[in-house]
Design a protein around this motif. Structure first.
Motif, short mmCIF file in Angstrom:
data_model
loop_
_atom_site.label_atom_id
_atom_site.label_comp_id
_atom_site.label_asym_id
_atom_site.label_seq_id
_atom_site.Cartn_x
_atom_site.Cartn_y
_atom_site.Cartn_z
N ASP A 1 -8.27 -0.82 -1.71
CA ASP A 1 -7.25 -1.84 -1.96
C ASP A 1 -6.50 -2.21 -0.68
O ASP A 1 -5.83 -3.25 -0.63
N ALA A 2 -6.60 -1.36 0.35
CA ALA A 2 -5.94 -1.65 1.64
C ALA A 2 -6.81 -2.50 2.55
O ALA A 2 -6.41 -2.82 3.67
N ARG A 3 -8.00 -2.91 2.08
CA ARG A 3 -8.92 -3.66 2.94
C ARG A 3 -8.30 -4.96 3.44
O ARG A 3 -8.53 -5.36 4.60
N LEU A 4 -7.51 -5.64 2.60
CA LEU A 4 -6.90 -6.90 3.02
C LEU A 4 -5.93 -6.67 4.18
O LEU A 4 -5.81 -7.52 5.08
N MET A 5 -5.22 -5.55 4.17
CA MET A 5 -4.32 -5.24 5.29
C MET A 5 -5.11 -5.15 6.58
O MET A 5 -4.75 -5.78 7.59
N TRP A 6 -6.19 -4.37 6.57
CA TRP A 6 -6.97 -4.19 7.79
C TRP A 6 -7.58 -5.52 8.25
O TRP A 6 -7.57 -5.84 9.45
N ILE A 7 -8.10 -6.30 7.31
CA ILE A 7 -8.75 -7.57 7.67
C ILE A 7 -7.74 -8.55 8.26
O ILE A 7 -7.98 -9.16 9.31
N LEU A 8 -6.61 -8.72 7.60
CA LEU A 8 -5.61 -9.69 8.06
C LEU A 8 -4.99 -9.28 9.39
O LEU A 8 -4.77 -10.13 10.26
N LEU A 9 -4.70 -8.00 9.55
CA LEU A 9 -4.16 -7.54 10.83
C LEU A 9 -5.19 -7.67 11.94
O LEU A 9 -4.85 -7.96 13.09
N LEU A 10 -6.47 -7.45 11.59
CA LEU A 10 -7.52 -7.62 12.60
C LEU A 10 -7.63 -9.08 13.03
O LEU A 10 -7.79 -9.38 14.22
N LEU A 11 -7.52 -10.00 12.07
CA LEU A 11 -7.55 -11.42 12.41
C LEU A 11 -6.35 -11.82 13.28
O LEU A 11 -6.45 -12.74 14.10
N ALA A 12 -5.24 -11.13 13.10
CA ALA A 12 -4.06 -11.42 13.93
C ALA A 12 -4.22 -10.89 15.34
O ALA A 12 -3.68 -11.46 16.30
N ALA A 13 -4.98 -9.80 15.50
CA ALA A 13 -5.05 -9.11 16.79
C ALA A 13 -6.23 -9.52 17.65
O ALA A 13 -6.13 -9.60 18.88
N VAL A 14 -7.38 -9.78 17.02
CA VAL A 14 -8.61 -10.08 17.76
C VAL A 14 -8.73 -11.58 17.98
O VAL A 14 -8.39 -12.38 17.11
N ARG A 15 -9.23 -11.97 19.14
CA ARG A 15 -9.32 -13.39 19.46
C ARG A 15 -10.45 -13.60 20.48
O ARG A 15 -10.82 -12.66 21.20
N SER B 1 0.81 -1.21 0.00
CA SER B 1 0.00 0.00 0.00
C SER B 1 0.85 1.27 0.00
O SER B 1 0.31 2.37 -0.11
N LEU B 2 2.16 1.11 0.12
CA LEU B 2 3.07 2.25 0.00
C LEU B 2 3.39 2.56 -1.45
O LEU B 2 3.99 3.59 -1.75
#
Length: 397
Positions: A373-387, A365-366
């Motif tokens: 197009d940055a939606r995958l970044m937010w989704i994947l990082l959210l899956l890594a952080a939320v539990r 995204s840089l």
């Protein structure tokens, strides 16, 4: 009395993945013109929301840890939507607002799925990305979707989308290798996906891969076992050599002109340097609130070809000003805080792989893409952080 096992997320994860991957696909690409549903996100989102509501009604609510990570992202998206109040005259904000709304909907869906069964949802999503990488690679290898300049692409997406799927395919190959008990068969696709990534000609994607590898090596450096990784590396090297010898000549001239002559020899940057300078100049002119949503395109008046900056932080700086940058930093720090709150030894493989995938998309995204197009970044990082919240420990009475 027989205790029934708790239901686990299934079909709703597949639907969420299809909605996420489909992007802005419209029926017009296949020659159809159907009002309202031309943007396939409309019917797909309705199906997704209905599926999630039915599942939630069946299963009930779940306590969650790391929920503040979502709030940080939503604060940023909400501010970006609010910025339509100060856009320049003539700015077209409807499509951008729709994109922000779509990202918000996806994040809420994935947040609820993560609260339900994060590791299962993430595992399924990673496997689906691996399958998608094969579909994209085979479609591109057959010649369908190539750009006129020879860059590999597939299924209506551009080369920069294609390389994201290829690199995610590489990372998920590694995930399946580790999850299977280190069966070498899962490493076989890596050279093919890397070949596809190079054939895409996306220089930013290759740099993003390098950034992700560097971050991963820094994270695992104290635990690297040379003897353990020798055989996998040897297998990938041998397969990669065979692939280069057999298929390399088909893209050798293109790689020479794209990566060596144009990039290194001529310093060609696909106008990214110009766009970055424009965004920085706009930020300096409107440092507090920026130009508002989609204001960059209106102010620069670059025509149809260049509608966004191709750099997420600079785009937010130009259109959201210092306030937007602060909220972006808060969102990233919130994700990191939620992820780091789990001790290293307790982090699941799924959470770690999702984090690396998110870092890779963030690095791309840089260099390319817009807010959606940055939606995958937010989704994947959210899956890594939320539990899911851990059950409270009951002390003996």
């Amino acid at each position: 009395m027989t205790v029934r096992p708790e239901p686990r997320p299934g079909l709703v994860v597949l639907i969420a993945f299809v909605v996420t991957l489909s992007g802005r696909f419209t029926l017009e690409r296949v020659g159809l013109d159907v009002p309202v549903v031309n943007d396939v996100r409309v019917p797909l989102f309705l199906i997704l929301v209905l599926a999630l509501v039915l599942e939630a009604h069946h299963v009930g609510s779940h306590p969650v840890e790391g929920g503040h990570a979502l709030l940080g992202i939503l604060a940023l998206l909400g501010y970006q939507a609010l910025s339509v109040l100060w856009v320049p005259a003539g700015a077209v904000t409807g499509p951008a607002l729709g994109d922000l709304l779509a990202i918000t909907g996806l994040l809420i869906v994935y947040f609820n799925l993560a609260a339900w069964d994060r590791d299962r949802v993430t595992a399924t999503t990673l496997k689906l990305f691996h399958l998608a990488a094969w579909v994209y690679f085979l479609a591109a290898a057959s010649g369908r979707g190539h750009h006129v300049n020879g860059r590999w692409a597939a299924l209506g997406g551009g080369p920069n989308v294609f390389i994201r799927i290829m690199i995610l395919g590489m990372i998920t190959s590694l995930y399946l290798y580790l999850r299977s008990g280190e069966k070498l068969i899962w490493l076989v696709p890596i050279p093919a996906f890397l070949f596809g990534a190079i054939a895409s000609g996306s220089r930013g994607g290759i740099v993003a891969l390098g950034v992700t590898i560097a971050v991963a090596l820094l994270a695992i450096r104290p635990r690297i076992d040379v003897d353990r990784i020798a055989k996998p590396l040897a297998l990938v090297a041998v397969l990669g050599t065979i692939l280069v010898i057999t298929a390399g000549p088909s893209i050798a001239g293109y790689v020479q002109s794209r990566f060596v002559e144009a990039t290194l020899g001529q310093g060609y940057a696909s106008s990214r340097d110009v766009l970055f300078q424009m965004a920085l100049r706009i930020f300096l002119q409107r440092p507090i609130l920026g130009t508002g949503l989609n204001g960059f395109h209106t102010v620069t008046d670059l025509g149809f070809g260049e509608r966004y900056v191709h750099n997420l932080p600079l785009s937010i700086a130009a259109e959201g000003g210092f306030v937007g940058l602060v909220l972006l930093l808060v969102a990233w720090l919130g994700l990191w805080h939620a992820y780091a709150a789990v001790p290293v030894r307790e982090r699941s493989l799924e959470a770690r792989i999702a984090a690396y995938c998110g870092i890779f998309i963030g690095a791309t995204s840089l260099f390319s893409g817009d807010y959606y197009d940055a939606r995958l970044m937010w989704i994947l990082l959210l899956l890594a952080a939320v539990r899911p919240a851990r059950a409270p420990v009951r002390l003996p009475s």
